[in-house]
Design a protein around this motif. Structure first.
Motif, short mmCIF file in Angstrom:
data_model
loop_
_atom_site.label_atom_id
_atom_site.label_comp_id
_atom_site.label_asym_id
_atom_site.label_seq_id
_atom_site.Cartn_x
_atom_site.Cartn_y
_atom_site.Cartn_z
N CYS A 102 13.75 9.27 -4.71
CA CYS A 102 12.56 8.88 -3.95
C CYS A 102 11.70 7.86 -4.68
N THR A 103 10.95 7.11 -3.87
CA THR A 103 9.85 6.31 -4.40
C THR A 103 8.56 7.01 -4.01
N VAL A 104 7.45 6.49 -4.51
CA VAL A 104 6.17 7.15 -4.27
C VAL A 104 5.28 6.24 -3.43
N ARG A 105 4.78 6.74 -2.32
CA ARG A 105 3.88 5.97 -1.46
C ARG A 105 2.66 5.57 -2.27
N ARG A 106 2.21 4.32 -2.05
CA ARG A 106 1.16 3.80 -2.91
C ARG A 106 -0.11 4.65 -2.87
N VAL A 107 -0.45 5.18 -1.71
CA VAL A 107 -1.70 5.94 -1.63
C VAL A 107 -1.65 7.17 -2.55
#
Ligand code: GDP
Ligand code: ZN
Length: 382
Positions: free
Chosen positions: A100-105
């Motif tokens: 996974c990547t991490v949503r910027r918020v």
């Protein structure tokens, strides 16, 4: 699509941006990091009210906020096994590992970008193709284990439930003071400390009865094990089911042997989970959770097995010896150190047998900074 709801959230300013706040001396009001502000989401407001402006309000009404309000149904719950930056997070969900990547918020809402998502976190994430995904939310952490680096605390793992404090009866010798030191640390971290005395083949169990009794009276579970014959291993395994556990203790006491007795390969798996062979060196330095066959997680971090998990300051030591608590209020002086003062409730309780003299000795040694345990801070090179 459901109506978007605007969320106002107050978040702490990042350290490098704190100098932009309005301060009393206006002539010194230099905006040093103005370009950094452009990097924020639109819809964000800065408020300039002295101290208060160390926080800012962000309004999450864009894509980033969608899973928090409205579309949480499309998200899955998972557990972070390892996080190498925010673009390489392994999330476990229903027997599958998602990259996974991490949503910027999520990063914006975090106090420190580096600790936005860490091993152990419970997250909500959106699944995409090929076992990939995007982390939308990190659930509140029940406990965190941090490492100080250049004056900043970095969270290395979260949501640890318990620590197995491993000691051995011989080779190396049993050191009750060290067990007490680790117990202080687990009390500080707010997690359960389980005492495991290993290498029972090297001593007569009867000799240990008083010690087991002492810790049992304090409410600490104490197990006797022998990793070579498997004695006590079933009991230990049972205590780990559906929990997130750290193993800690002096080098050579048998932590790896115990882990491997619980589940073959358990202590060796750390570098394999993320699977990137070209990043092998990097991943071995990363905290990883290893799944237990019967449910539950073992935290494996290079060096963590000998680390003192949580640092305890001298002033808080009296509270970490849980049996001292009722007696501390009986001391004549409110700032009593319980080492030499007259009319000390703790010393009196020790003299009258309410507090074990061995535990009181441990307190004294830790309080006076007897350095003989300093090796406990050194990490083992893997
Ligand atoms: P660690 O450094 O705490 O991970 O300890 P290890 O698991 O590497 O064990 C250190 C040494 O103690 C090894 O030589 C093991 O074979 C030995 N050992 C581990 N458990 C036992 C035990 O229960 N009894 C005996 N006699 N030796 C053990
Ligand atoms: Zn006192």
């Amino acid at each position: 699509m459901a109506n978007k709801k605007k969320n106002k959230t107050r978040v702490a300013f990042k350290k490098n941006r704190q100098k932009t706040v309005r301060i009393q001396d206006l002539t010194k009001q230099v905006i040093e990091n103005a370009e950094g502000v452009a990097d924020f989401q639109s819809g964000e407001r800065l408020s300039g009210k002295g101290d208060v402006s160390r926080y800012r309000t962000i309004i999450t009404d864009d894509d980033a906020g969608r899973s928090i309000e409205g579309e949480a149904d499309n998200c899955s719950g998972g557990k972070v096994l390892s996080a190498i930056g925010s673009n390489n997070v392994s999330v476990y969900c229903d027997g599958v590992i998602y990259r996974c990547t991490v949503r910027r918020v999520v990063r914006t809402l975090s106090r420190s970008a580096r600790s936005a998502v860490v091993a152990g976190d419970h997250v909500l994430f959106t699944k995409a193709n090929n076992h990939s995904g995007v982390i939308e939310r990190v659930e509140p952490r029940t406990s965190t284990l941090s490492r100080n680096s250049r004056g900043e605390a970095h969270i290395i793992v979260s949501n640890v439930d318990q620590a197995v404090i491993v000691a051995s009866v011989a080779e190396p010798d049993l050191k009750l003071g060290l067990i007490d030191r680790f117990l202080c640390s687990t009390e500080k971290g707010g997690i359960r400390g389980i005492i495991c005395i290993n290498k029972m083949d090297l001593c007569n169990p009867k000799q240990l009865q008083p010690i087991i009794g002492q810790y049992a009276r304090l409410g600490y579970t104490t197990l006797l094990t022998d990793a070579t014959t498997g004695q006590g291993i079933d009991e230990l395994r049972t205590l780990l089911v559906n929990k997130e556990t750290v193993f800690t203790g002096q080098s050579g006491v048998g932590k790896s042997s115990l882990m491997n007795a619980i589940q073959p390969g358990l202590a060796l798996k750390t570098s394999h989970v993320s699977g990137d062979s070209h990043k092998g060196r990097h991943t071995t330095r990363t905290t990883t959770l290893v799944e237990m066959i019967g449910g539950g997680w073992i935290v494996d971090t290079p060096g963590i097995r000998q680390l003192q998990l949580w640092d305890v300051a001298k002033e808080e030591l009296e509270c970490m010896f849980i049996e001292f608590r009722p007696f501390v209020t009986r001391c004549r002086y409110p700032n009593c150190s319980h080492t030499h003062e007259a009319n000390c409730g703790v010393r009196l309780a020790t003299e009258t047998g309410s507090i074990s003299p061995l535990r009181y000795q441990s307190y004294l040694r830790i309080f006076t900074g007897d350095d003989s345990w300093s090796w406990a801070l050194q990490s083992k090179s893997h």
